[in-house]
Design a protein around this motif. Structure first.
Motif, PDB file in Angstrom:
ATOM      1  N   ASP A 118       0.815  -1.214   0.000  1.00 53.58           N
ATOM      2  CA  ASP A 118       0.000   0.000   0.000  1.00 53.58           C
ATOM      3  C   ASP A 118       0.853   1.269   0.000  1.00 53.58           C
ATOM      4  OD1 ASP A 118       0.703  -0.925   2.681  1.00 53.58           O
ATOM      5  OD2 ASP A 118      -0.389   0.837   3.397  1.00 53.58           O
ATOM      6  N   ILE A 119       2.151   1.134   0.273  1.00 51.47           N
ATOM      7  CA  ILE A 119       3.047   2.296   0.285  1.00 51.47           C
ATOM      8  C   ILE A 119       3.789   2.349  -1.041  1.00 51.47           C
ATOM      9  CG2 ILE A 119       4.982   3.445   1.424  1.00 51.47           C
ATOM     10  CD1 ILE A 119       4.230   2.025   4.006  1.00 51.47           C
ATOM     11  N   GLN A 120       3.414   3.300  -1.874  1.00 51.26           N
ATOM     12  CA  GLN A 120       4.058   3.493  -3.171  1.00 51.26           C
ATOM     13  C   GLN A 120       4.480   4.960  -3.275  1.00 51.26           C
ATOM     14  OE1 GLN A 120       4.684   1.002  -5.293  1.00 51.26           O
ATOM     15  NE2 GLN A 120       3.613  -0.500  -4.006  1.00 51.26           N
ATOM     16  N   LEU A 121       5.774   5.223  -3.149  1.00 48.53           N
ATOM     17  CA  LEU A 121       6.279   6.592  -3.142  1.00 48.53           C
ATOM     18  C   LEU A 121       7.020   6.918  -4.431  1.00 48.53           C
ATOM     19  CD1 LEU A 121       7.796   6.743   0.479  1.00 48.53           C
ATOM     20  CD2 LEU A 121       5.429   7.103  -0.228  1.00 48.53           C
ATOM     21  N   LYS A 122       6.686   8.048  -5.005  1.00 44.76           N
ATOM     22  CA  LYS A 122       7.410   8.546  -6.172  1.00 44.76           C
ATOM     23  C   LYS A 122       8.289   9.742  -5.828  1.00 44.76           C
ATOM     24  CE  LYS A 122       4.035   6.949  -9.594  1.00 44.76           C
ATOM     25  NZ  LYS A 122       3.119   7.345 -10.707  1.00 44.76           N
ATOM     26  N   THR A 123       7.865  10.531  -4.846  1.00 44.35           N
ATOM     27  CA  THR A 123       8.618  11.704  -4.399  1.00 44.35           C
ATOM     28  C   THR A 123       8.657  11.718  -2.882  1.00 44.35           C
ATOM     29  OG1 THR A 123       6.720  13.204  -4.211  1.00 44.35           O
ATOM     30  CG2 THR A 123       7.756  12.991  -6.400  1.00 44.35           C
ATOM     31  N   ILE A 124       9.539  12.540  -2.340  1.00 36.82           N
ATOM     32  CA  ILE A 124       9.634  12.654  -0.888  1.00 36.82           C
ATOM     33  C   ILE A 124       8.349  13.232  -0.301  1.00 36.82           C
ATOM     34  CG2 ILE A 124      10.684  14.953  -0.839  1.00 36.82           C
ATOM     35  CD1 ILE A 124      11.679  11.953   1.382  1.00 36.82           C
ATOM     36  N   ASP A 125       7.655  14.077  -1.052  1.00 35.07           N
ATOM     37  CA  ASP A 125       6.397  14.641  -0.562  1.00 35.07           C
ATOM     38  C   ASP A 125       5.330  13.576  -0.374  1.00 35.07           C
ATOM     39  OD1 ASP A 125       7.219  17.242  -0.236  1.00 35.07           O
ATOM     40  OD2 ASP A 125       6.572  17.898  -2.223  1.00 35.07           O
ATOM     41  N   ASP A 126       5.397  12.508  -1.158  1.00 35.27           N
ATOM     42  CA  ASP A 126       4.439  11.410  -0.998  1.00 35.27           C
ATOM     43  C   ASP A 126       4.556  10.781   0.397  1.00 35.27           C
ATOM     44  OD1 ASP A 126       3.617  11.777  -3.611  1.00 35.27           O
ATOM     45  OD2 ASP A 126       4.874  10.173  -4.418  1.00 35.27           O
ATOM     46  N   ALA A 127       5.737  10.848   0.973  1.00 33.68           N
ATOM     47  CA  ALA A 127       5.968  10.233   2.282  1.00 33.68           C
ATOM     48  C   ALA A 127       5.284  11.005   3.410  1.00 33.68           C
ATOM     49  CB  ALA A 127       7.467  10.140   2.554  1.00 33.68           C
ATOM     50  N   LYS A 128       4.851  12.226   3.139  1.00 32.49           N
ATOM     51  CA  LYS A 128       4.203  13.036   4.179  1.00 32.49           C
ATOM     52  C   LYS A 128       2.841  12.483   4.588  1.00 32.49           C
ATOM     53  CE  LYS A 128       6.710  17.284   3.104  1.00 32.49           C
ATOM     54  NZ  LYS A 128       6.671  18.668   2.594  1.00 32.49           N
ATOM     55  N   ARG A 202      13.680  -0.439  -0.159  1.00 33.58           N
ATOM     56  CA  ARG A 202      14.082   0.955  -0.328  1.00 33.58           C
ATOM     57  C   ARG A 202      13.056   1.694  -1.177  1.00 33.58           C
ATOM     58  NH1 ARG A 202      19.641   1.658  -3.388  1.00 33.58           N
ATOM     59  NH2 ARG A 202      18.315   1.976  -5.207  1.00 33.58           N
ATOM     60  N   THR A 203      12.740   2.938  -0.761  1.00 37.24           N
ATOM     61  CA  THR A 203      11.822   3.749  -1.555  1.00 37.24           C
ATOM     62  C   THR A 203      12.580   4.976  -2.075  1.00 37.24           C
ATOM     63  OG1 THR A 203      10.941   4.986   0.364  1.00 37.24           O
ATOM     64  CG2 THR A 203       9.839   2.910  -0.225  1.00 37.24           C
ATOM     65  N   VAL A 204      12.190   6.177  -1.666  1.00 42.50           N
ATOM     66  CA  VAL A 204      12.799   7.395  -2.212  1.00 42.50           C
ATOM     67  C   VAL A 204      14.048   7.794  -1.428  1.00 42.50           C
ATOM     68  CG1 VAL A 204      10.658   8.290  -3.181  1.00 42.50           C
ATOM     69  CG2 VAL A 204      11.253   8.823  -0.805  1.00 42.50           C
ATOM     70  N   LYS A 205      14.920   8.541  -2.106  1.00 47.99           N
ATOM     71  CA  LYS A 205      16.147   9.029  -1.479  1.00 47.99           C
ATOM     72  C   LYS A 205      15.823  10.241  -0.616  1.00 47.99           C
ATOM     73  CE  LYS A 205      19.948   9.100  -3.898  1.00 47.99           C
ATOM     74  NZ  LYS A 205      21.000   9.509  -4.868  1.00 47.99           N
ATOM     75  N   LEU A 206      16.452  10.305   0.567  1.00 52.76           N
ATOM     76  CA  LEU A 206      16.238  11.422   1.481  1.00 52.76           C
ATOM     77  C   LEU A 206      17.404  12.400   1.482  1.00 52.76           C
ATOM     78  CD1 LEU A 206      14.792  12.909   3.813  1.00 52.76           C
ATOM     79  CD2 LEU A 206      15.800  11.229   5.383  1.00 52.76           C
ATOM     80  N   SER A 207      18.624  11.896   1.589  1.00 49.26           N
ATOM     81  CA  SER A 207      19.780  12.777   1.759  1.00 49.26           C
ATOM     82  C   SER A 207      20.194  13.424   0.452  1.00 49.26           C
ATOM     83  CB  SER A 207      20.961  11.993   2.330  1.00 49.26           C
ATOM     84  OG  SER A 207      21.403  11.031   1.395  1.00 49.26           O
ATOM     85  N   ASP A 208      20.912  14.543   0.577  1.00 51.92           N
ATOM     86  CA  ASP A 208      21.437  15.228  -0.604  1.00 51.92           C
ATOM     87  C   ASP A 208      22.628  14.457  -1.167  1.00 51.92           C
ATOM     88  OD1 ASP A 208      19.622  17.301  -0.308  1.00 51.92           O
ATOM     89  OD2 ASP A 208      20.942  18.404   1.051  1.00 51.92           O
ATOM     90  N   THR A 209      22.746  14.462  -2.476  1.00 49.69           N
ATOM     91  CA  THR A 209      23.883  13.803  -3.122  1.00 49.69           C
ATOM     92  C   THR A 209      25.186  14.494  -2.734  1.00 49.69           C
ATOM     93  OG1 THR A 209      22.476  13.230  -4.993  1.00 49.69           O
ATOM     94  CG2 THR A 209      24.855  13.123  -5.339  1.00 49.69           C
ATOM     95  N   GLY A 210      26.200  13.710  -2.450  1.00 47.35           N
ATOM     96  CA  GLY A 210      27.505  14.273  -2.138  1.00 47.35           C
ATOM     97  C   GLY A 210      27.792  14.464  -0.664  1.00 47.35           C
TER      98      GLY A 210
END
Length: 251
Positions: A118-128, A202-210
């Motif tokens: 039931d958890i399908q995330l495409k963006t970090i905002d979806d996780a809200k 694993r779903t969407v990435k949270l941290s900034d690259t680098g």
């Protein structure tokens, strides 16, 4: 008699020279495998081995003090001559600490139970729309989520003084829908709980690259001390010690 005293002096001097001097700074950390942790009374982990190798180069004994992260972070913010690790180097921390040496890249994802279709995330905002479990307020992943608009008590469930194991157990028992972790962190924590990493997805990435995890000194630490310790770590990088230890823990 004089000859005997001279011999005794030489023995004492040799013994003293053979022992490493006490460190002129504190090293604080938390129990956070596989970077820094204690097992059966022994300190171990990737960052711990780097610190021990740097200690040998410096000719000092630098024991790591294991504390709850909130306390370690507070000490490093307010006291001079404090080395803190393993800490994410983030923009909001840049001016608060003196950065010494990189430990490993930092890439954080939001993980769910693999069976939660039931958890399908495409963006970090979806996780809200879901509840995310993190560790304390000074934890870097918590800071990421707060900056992105997540709110404690609404879609963010923060542990205070908790561990990765506590956080993952909340996910297993359905108290939260997602947890923030790196792949290495998630895999190690799952196995420590007797579970398989494949149970988590694993779903969407949270941290900034680098972003990178670091050793860092408190702001009040003299630059000369920071430079001396940095040179010790850089020497470990130049002679291949860092890469040898990295392969042991991070591959």
């Amino acid at each position: 008699m004089l000859q005997r005293c001279s011999y005794l002096f030489v023995v004492i001097l040799a013994f003293a020279c053979g022992r490493a001097a006490a460190a002129d700074f504190r090293a604080v950390t938390e129990d956070w495998p596989p970077f820094n942790y204690q097992r059966e009374g022994r300190s171990t982990g990737f960052a711990i081995e780097l610190l021990q190798a740097a200690s040998s180069r410096l000719g000092q004994e630098i024991p790591a003090e294991f504390l709850p992260w909130e306390r370690a972070y507070r000490i490093a913010q307010h006291e001079p001559n404090v080395l803190i690790f393993t800490m994410a180097r983030k923009a909001e921390r840049e001016a608060i600490f003196k950065w010494v040496f990189p430990i490993a890249p930092r890439t954080i994802y939001l993980y769910k139970l693999a069976k939660r279709t039931d958890i399908q995330l495409k963006t970090i905002d979806d996780a809200k729309h879901f509840k995310i479990g993190t560790r304390g307020e000074s934890d870097a992943a918590t800071a990421d989520l707060l900056r992105l608009g997540f709110q404690s008590g609404v879609n963010l469930d923060m542990l205070h003084g908790g561990s990765d194991e506590n956080n993952l157990q909340k996910l297993v028992f359905g108290r939260v829908d997602l947890v923030a972790a790196s792949e290495l962190q998630l895999s190690h924590t799952a196995r420590s709980l007797g579970r398989q990493p494949g149970e988590f997805e694993r779903t969407v990435k949270l941290s900034d690259t680098g972003e990178v995890y670091y050793f860092a000194f408190s702001r009040g630490t003299p630059d000369a001390l920071v430079s001396r310790v940095r040179q010790a770590f850089e020497g470990l990088s130049a002679d291949g010690t860092v890469e040898r230890i990295r392969r042991k823990y991070l591959n």
